[in-house]
Write an enzyme that holds these catalytic residues in place. Structure first.
Site, mmCIF file in Angstrom:
data_model
loop_
_atom_site.group_PDB
_atom_site.id
_atom_site.type_symbol
_atom_site.label_atom_id
_atom_site.label_comp_id
_atom_site.label_asym_id
_atom_site.label_seq_id
_atom_site.Cartn_x
_atom_site.Cartn_y
_atom_site.Cartn_z
ATOM 1 N N LYS A 139 44.509 52.599 -28.430
ATOM 2 C CA LYS A 139 45.689 51.726 -28.610
ATOM 3 C C LYS A 139 45.950 51.539 -30.105
ATOM 4 C CE LYS A 139 47.412 47.198 -27.028
ATOM 5 N NZ LYS A 139 47.075 45.971 -26.263
ATOM 6 N N SER A 153 50.252 44.717 -22.696
ATOM 7 C CA SER A 153 50.770 45.483 -23.808
ATOM 8 C C SER A 153 50.109 46.865 -23.985
ATOM 9 C CB SER A 153 50.581 44.685 -25.094
ATOM 10 O OG SER A 153 49.201 44.500 -25.361
ATOM 11 N N SER A 209 46.463 42.220 -20.977
ATOM 12 C CA SER A 209 47.050 43.453 -21.527
ATOM 13 C C SER A 209 46.295 44.746 -21.214
ATOM 14 C CB SER A 209 47.203 43.330 -23.043
ATOM 15 O OG SER A 209 48.267 42.464 -23.336
#
Length: 470
Positions: free
Chosen positions: A79, A154, A178
């Site tokens: 990420k 996210s 997330s």
């Protein structure tokens, strides 16, 4: 089975037996990214040269007859709010668009030491603030199961990359769900470890008392392997903890398990098909001998409200560093204040600004006691609820999300509707517990995830329970 479909365990066996090389495995994923990522948009940066260079090193070790770790030569995605030295780390924000990480996050350092191959950095909501990955400043990511729908957020880029076989596994971060919510939307396994189990050093801070790095994988066994590799005490993160039991496998006898079902998590407004699938999953473990008990977490109804006070308060303090002077984008102004205002106005997106304003208001003189302090007191009540529940049960089952993946654009203009996507996941972050989302069914082609919440540092127990559903 194609190379890109392999789990960590199977890929490791193939490398050891010389059925294929680390370079061939890495190229298989890079080719797939080249073919599919134009449609899915999971990646912000591809580190092809770096990946092939590292793969070659593993091939040399195998050729020399050396032992390799289980993660050596296995390609992953990271990420884009986790630092990888020498690689762009944008947090999906214009303000960090050209920021090159000067060092590795601790979890990356550990994975590199084991020989892991980093394929690239994945998309996210700007500064991890969102539930759909539509708040990325660059482009939205699409759900591989239905390209008209969101992958969740996210960590949507990481979950989509694993679901589409663009990598063997990925790292995400979880502040209010997330990792788990996108794992549920994309039909993969997402583990949010206990707060402190994994060092946050090198994770770009969003809400420091809530943030946690964790794995997104194809199986619970893979999540266990990655967690073992990245967890542990780190002198660079004072909140990290060394657990003597973390590497020990916890034998789980299903017939002795007591599973708690909180009545507050099956509420009106929830998708009926999701409810049906979750209840079938609960029935399955009951038929295997586990004892099911209804429990109550009475302060759950306040969790979302206090999360949206504590999280933006911490975010407003953490993001004060992006002022056009120290990091990233800098716009000229007539004076220093002008530089601050212009850089932040042009560098930060609407959702980030909304949360900074909410947090600044909650922390301001005269409102601190009424909002922030009161929210922290309610947080303690929520923690007490879980402590009481875990005296009666070994694990708690809930839906991960009240609905399957929603359409792109469906909630983007209604922040409150978007915030409700986190309703079943935020409590876990507020109290620091471990939780996992595991796929247990689907509505049409849209996956549905079951959330399993455990006691602090009992990740292995919830991982063992998860394996029942694979």
């Amino acid at each position: 089975m194609e190379l890109h479909q392999l789990t960590i365990t199977r890929a490791h066996e193939g490398l050891k037996k010389k059925e294929f090389s680390a370079s061939e495995l890495t190229k298989a994923f890079l080719n797939r990214i080249g073919k599919l990522d134009k449609k899915i948009s999971a990646f912000l940066t591809i580190t092809e040269d770096l990946a092939l260079l590292e793969a070659k090193k593993i091939d040399d070790l195998v050729s020399a007859g050396k032992n390799i770790s289980i993660l050596a030569g296995i390609p992953l995605a990271v990420k884009d709010n986790i630092l990888v030295e020498g690689v762009k780390t944008t947090c999906a924000s214009r303000i960090l668009e050209n920021y090159i990480a000067p060092y590795d996050a601790t979890c990356i350092k550990k994975l590199k030491k084991l020989g892991a191959i980093i394929l690239g950095k994945t998309n996210l909501d700007e500064f991890a603030m969102g539930s759909s990955t539509e708040h990325s400043a660059f482009f939205p990511t699409k759900n591989p199961h239905d390209l008209t729908r969101v992958p969740g957020g996210s960590s949507g880029g990481s979950a989509a990359a694993v679901a589409a076989d663009l990598c063997c596994y990925a790292l995400g971060s979880d502040t209010g769900g997330s990792i788990r919510q996108p794992a549920s939307f994309c039909g993969v396994v997402g583990l949010k470890p206990t707060y402190g189990a994994v060092s946050r050093y090198g994770l770009i801070a969003f809400a420091s008392s809530l943030d946690q790095i964790g794995p997104i994988t194809k199986t619970a066994e893979d999540a266990q392997i990655v967690l073992q590799a990245i967890s542990g005490k780190d002198p660079l993160d004072s909140t990290s903890v060394e657990q003597e039991t973390r590497n020990k496998k916890q034998e789980t006898n299903i017939e002795e398990l007591r599973i708690g079902i909180p009545k507050e998590y099956f509420v009106e407004g929830m998708d009926k098909e999701v409810e049906k699938i979750i209840k079938q999953a609960i029935k399955k473990i009951e038929e295997m001998g586990a004892k099911i008990e209804e429990i109550s977490l009475p302060h759950t109804k306040y969790a979302l409200a206090i999360y949206y006070l504590i999280m933006p308060s911490e975010a407003s303090a953490n993001l004060a560093r992006y002022d056009g002077i120290k990091y990233g984008l800098s716009k000229s102004g007539k004076d220093l204040l002008g530089v601050y205002l212009k850089s932040r106005a042009e560098g930060l997106g609407d959702e980030v600004k909304r949360r900074i304003m909410l947090g600044t208001y909650a922390l301001s003189t005269g409102y601190y006691d009424a909002y922030y302090l009161k929210a922290q007191k309610v947080r303690t009540l929520i923690k007490d609820d879980f402590n009481k529940a875990f005296k009666k049960v070994d694990a708690i089952f809930t839906p991960t999300s009240p609905s399957p993946a929603f359409k792109l654009g469906e909630k983007i203009d209604d922040p409150l509707l978007m915030y409700l996507s986190d309703i079943f996941t935020v409590s876990v972050n507020l109290v620091g517990l471990p939780a996992i989302s595991v796929p247990v069914g689907s509505i049409g082609k849209l996956p549905v995830g079951l959330q399993i919440i455990g006691k602090p540092f009992e990740e292995n127990k919830i991982l063992e329970i998860s394996k029942i559903y694979e």
